[in-house]
Design a protein around this motif. Structure first.
Motif, PDB file in Angstrom:
ATOM      1  N   GLY A 197       0.783  -1.213   0.000  1.00 39.93           N
ATOM      2  CA  GLY A 197       0.000   0.000   0.000  1.00 39.93           C
ATOM      3  C   GLY A 197       0.819   1.269   0.000  1.00 39.93           C
ATOM      4  O   GLY A 197       0.259   2.350   0.037  1.00 39.93           O
ATOM      5  N   LEU A 198       2.128   1.160  -0.048  1.00 42.06           N
ATOM      6  CA  LEU A 198       2.983   2.340  -0.016  1.00 42.06           C
ATOM      7  C   LEU A 198       3.237   2.866  -1.420  1.00 42.06           C
ATOM      8  O   LEU A 198       3.137   2.131  -2.400  1.00 42.06           O
ATOM      9  CB  LEU A 198       4.306   2.013   0.671  1.00 42.06           C
ATOM     10  CG  LEU A 198       4.186   1.562   2.124  1.00 42.06           C
ATOM     11  CD1 LEU A 198       5.545   1.181   2.676  1.00 42.06           C
ATOM     12  CD2 LEU A 198       3.546   2.624   2.981  1.00 42.06           C
ATOM     13  N   ILE A 199       3.576   4.148  -1.504  1.00 43.16           N
ATOM     14  CA  ILE A 199       3.837   4.808  -2.781  1.00 43.16           C
ATOM     15  C   ILE A 199       5.301   5.213  -2.830  1.00 43.16           C
ATOM     16  O   ILE A 199       5.785   5.919  -1.944  1.00 43.16           O
ATOM     17  CB  ILE A 199       2.957   6.061  -2.936  1.00 43.16           C
ATOM     18  CG1 ILE A 199       1.485   5.681  -2.879  1.00 43.16           C
ATOM     19  CG2 ILE A 199       3.291   6.798  -4.235  1.00 43.16           C
ATOM     20  CD1 ILE A 199       0.562   6.872  -2.692  1.00 43.16           C
ATOM     21  N   LEU A 200       6.016   4.758  -3.856  1.00 38.06           N
ATOM     22  CA  LEU A 200       7.407   5.125  -4.072  1.00 38.06           C
ATOM     23  C   LEU A 200       7.470   6.114  -5.219  1.00 38.06           C
ATOM     24  O   LEU A 200       6.956   5.839  -6.305  1.00 38.06           O
ATOM     25  CB  LEU A 200       8.249   3.895  -4.407  1.00 38.06           C
ATOM     26  CG  LEU A 200       9.713   4.157  -4.764  1.00 38.06           C
ATOM     27  CD1 LEU A 200      10.468   4.758  -3.575  1.00 38.06           C
ATOM     28  CD2 LEU A 200      10.372   2.871  -5.237  1.00 38.06           C
ATOM     29  N   THR A 205      -4.636  11.533   3.225  1.00 37.61           N
ATOM     30  CA  THR A 205      -4.862  12.949   2.935  1.00 37.61           C
ATOM     31  C   THR A 205      -4.401  13.761   4.123  1.00 37.61           C
ATOM     32  O   THR A 205      -5.112  13.836   5.112  1.00 37.61           O
ATOM     33  CB  THR A 205      -6.358  13.211   2.659  1.00 37.61           C
ATOM     34  OG1 THR A 205      -6.783  12.313   1.647  1.00 37.61           O
ATOM     35  CG2 THR A 205      -6.592  14.632   2.214  1.00 37.61           C
ATOM     36  N   PRO A 206      -3.208  14.291   4.090  1.00 34.55           N
ATOM     37  CA  PRO A 206      -2.213  14.174   3.028  1.00 34.55           C
ATOM     38  C   PRO A 206      -1.416  12.878   3.168  1.00 34.55           C
ATOM     39  O   PRO A 206      -1.415  12.258   4.241  1.00 34.55           O
ATOM     40  CB  PRO A 206      -1.306  15.384   3.280  1.00 34.55           C
ATOM     41  CG  PRO A 206      -1.341  15.556   4.759  1.00 34.55           C
ATOM     42  CD  PRO A 206      -2.749  15.175   5.175  1.00 34.55           C
ATOM     43  N   PRO A 207      -0.702  12.473   2.115  1.00 36.40           N
ATOM     44  CA  PRO A 207       0.158  11.288   2.234  1.00 36.40           C
ATOM     45  C   PRO A 207       1.212  11.521   3.322  1.00 36.40           C
ATOM     46  O   PRO A 207       1.660  12.649   3.534  1.00 36.40           O
ATOM     47  CB  PRO A 207       0.824  11.180   0.860  1.00 36.40           C
ATOM     48  CG  PRO A 207      -0.053  11.965  -0.051  1.00 36.40           C
ATOM     49  CD  PRO A 207      -0.658  13.049   0.786  1.00 36.40           C
ATOM     50  N   ARG A 208       1.600  10.450   4.030  1.00 39.37           N
ATOM     51  CA  ARG A 208       2.589  10.552   5.110  1.00 39.37           C
ATOM     52  C   ARG A 208       3.930  10.005   4.626  1.00 39.37           C
ATOM     53  O   ARG A 208       4.023   8.864   4.192  1.00 39.37           O
ATOM     54  CB  ARG A 208       2.122   9.770   6.326  1.00 39.37           C
ATOM     55  CG  ARG A 208       2.977  10.010   7.559  1.00 39.37           C
ATOM     56  CD  ARG A 208       2.331   9.443   8.807  1.00 39.37           C
ATOM     57  NE  ARG A 208       2.398   7.994   8.871  1.00 39.37           N
ATOM     58  CZ  ARG A 208       3.366   7.321   9.495  1.00 39.37           C
ATOM     59  NH1 ARG A 208       4.333   7.966  10.109  1.00 39.37           N
ATOM     60  NH2 ARG A 208       3.350   6.013   9.512  1.00 39.37           N
ATOM     61  N   GLU A 209       4.950  10.855   4.695  1.00 45.13           N
ATOM     62  CA  GLU A 209       6.274  10.446   4.231  1.00 45.13           C
ATOM     63  C   GLU A 209       6.945   9.529   5.248  1.00 45.13           C
ATOM     64  O   GLU A 209       6.991   9.831   6.432  1.00 45.13           O
ATOM     65  CB  GLU A 209       7.146  11.677   3.998  1.00 45.13           C
ATOM     66  CG  GLU A 209       8.515  11.335   3.454  1.00 45.13           C
ATOM     67  CD  GLU A 209       9.358  12.566   3.230  1.00 45.13           C
ATOM     68  OE1 GLU A 209       9.044  13.318   2.294  1.00 45.13           O
ATOM     69  OE2 GLU A 209      10.297  12.779   4.012  1.00 45.13           O
ATOM     70  N   HIS A 210       7.483   8.425   4.758  1.00 49.30           N
ATOM     71  CA  HIS A 210       8.232   7.488   5.599  1.00 49.30           C
ATOM     72  C   HIS A 210       9.734   7.668   5.450  1.00 49.30           C
ATOM     73  O   HIS A 210      10.475   7.537   6.415  1.00 49.30           O
ATOM     74  CB  HIS A 210       7.892   6.041   5.229  1.00 49.30           C
ATOM     75  CG  HIS A 210       6.572   5.585   5.729  1.00 49.30           C
ATOM     76  ND1 HIS A 210       6.349   5.254   7.032  1.00 49.30           N
ATOM     77  CD2 HIS A 210       5.395   5.407   5.083  1.00 49.30           C
ATOM     78  CE1 HIS A 210       5.084   4.889   7.179  1.00 49.30           C
ATOM     79  NE2 HIS A 210       4.486   4.985   6.017  1.00 49.30           N
ATOM     80  N   LEU A 211      10.170   7.929   4.234  1.00 48.76           N
ATOM     81  CA  LEU A 211      11.604   7.931   3.936  1.00 48.76           C
ATOM     82  C   LEU A 211      11.841   8.747   2.683  1.00 48.76           C
ATOM     83  O   LEU A 211      11.013   8.747   1.764  1.00 48.76           O
ATOM     84  CB  LEU A 211      12.048   6.477   3.703  1.00 48.76           C
ATOM     85  CG  LEU A 211      13.510   6.187   3.463  1.00 48.76           C
ATOM     86  CD1 LEU A 211      14.293   6.358   4.766  1.00 48.76           C
ATOM     87  CD2 LEU A 211      13.685   4.764   2.957  1.00 48.76           C
ATOM     88  N   LYS A 253      16.654  10.627  -6.976  1.00 49.45           N
ATOM     89  CA  LYS A 253      16.024  10.988  -5.705  1.00 49.45           C
ATOM     90  C   LYS A 253      14.795  10.115  -5.529  1.00 49.45           C
ATOM     91  O   LYS A 253      14.152   9.735  -6.509  1.00 49.45           O
ATOM     92  CB  LYS A 253      15.632  12.463  -5.702  1.00 49.45           C
ATOM     93  CG  LYS A 253      16.830  13.386  -5.791  1.00 49.45           C
ATOM     94  CD  LYS A 253      16.418  14.823  -5.837  1.00 49.45           C
ATOM     95  CE  LYS A 253      17.669  15.689  -5.968  1.00 49.45           C
ATOM     96  NZ  LYS A 253      17.342  17.089  -6.133  1.00 49.45           N
ATOM     97  N   PHE A 254      14.464   9.807  -4.279  1.00 50.52           N
ATOM     98  CA  PHE A 254      13.323   8.943  -4.026  1.00 50.52           C
ATOM     99  C   PHE A 254      12.631   9.350  -2.738  1.00 50.52           C
ATOM    100  O   PHE A 254      13.217   9.994  -1.873  1.00 50.52           O
ATOM    101  CB  PHE A 254      13.761   7.476  -3.940  1.00 50.52           C
ATOM    102  CG  PHE A 254      14.695   7.185  -2.795  1.00 50.52           C
ATOM    103  CD1 PHE A 254      14.203   6.723  -1.585  1.00 50.52           C
ATOM    104  CD2 PHE A 254      16.059   7.370  -2.922  1.00 50.52           C
ATOM    105  CE1 PHE A 254      15.063   6.463  -0.523  1.00 50.52           C
ATOM    106  CE2 PHE A 254      16.920   7.109  -1.878  1.00 50.52           C
ATOM    107  CZ  PHE A 254      16.417   6.653  -0.667  1.00 50.52           C
ATOM    108  N   ALA A 255      11.364   8.973  -2.627  1.00 51.75           N
ATOM    109  CA  ALA A 255      10.601   9.177  -1.396  1.00 51.75           C
ATOM    110  C   ALA A 255       9.558   8.073  -1.315  1.00 51.75           C
ATOM    111  O   ALA A 255       9.032   7.624  -2.332  1.00 51.75           O
ATOM    112  CB  ALA A 255       9.936  10.545  -1.378  1.00 51.75           C
ATOM    113  N   LEU A 256       9.285   7.643  -0.091  1.00 53.17           N
ATOM    114  CA  LEU A 256       8.307   6.595   0.167  1.00 53.17           C
ATOM    115  C   LEU A 256       7.209   7.167   1.042  1.00 53.17           C
ATOM    116  O   LEU A 256       7.491   7.759   2.088  1.00 53.17           O
ATOM    117  CB  LEU A 256       8.990   5.414   0.860  1.00 53.17           C
ATOM    118  CG  LEU A 256       8.165   4.164   1.062  1.00 53.17           C
ATOM    119  CD1 LEU A 256       7.819   3.531  -0.288  1.00 53.17           C
ATOM    120  CD2 LEU A 256       8.916   3.168   1.929  1.00 53.17           C
TER     121      LEU A 256
END
Length: 87
Positions: free
Chosen positions: A7-10, A28-34, A20-23
């Motif tokens: 269910g995560l968005i990369l 709402t809003p999306p929560r950044e993990h990394l 560059k990357f973000a997970l």
């Protein structure tokens, strides 16, 4: 990070000598993990990743480890796997 990795968005942004990357967790809003990057591809590459503002990876790489974008993406995916196993 939740156990439901599917269910995560990369997000990935490739430049001429970096990736560059973000997970994110959807919401709402999306929560950044990394978030992080591999920069200096083919020359003096370095991998840096942060979670909640804290550095979780900071590694100088050899040109052989990250000669191109494909190799850098494999390194990024390895970091994501390591983080997922640790949480």
């Amino acid at each position: 990070m939740s156990g439901a990795r599917g269910g995560l968005i990369l997000t990935v942004n490739a430049g001429s000598s970096s990736i560059k990357f973000a997970l994110f967790e959807p919401g709402t809003p999306p929560r950044e993990h990394l978030r992080g990057q591999v920069e200096g591809l083919g020359a003096a590459p370095r991998l840096v990743a942060k979670a909640a503002g804290a550095v979780v990876a900071d590694r100088a790489l050899t040109a052989e480890e990250a000669p191109d974008h494909a190799a850098a993406l494999r390194l990024i995916l390895a970091v994501l796997d390591e983080r997922a196993e640790g949480e």
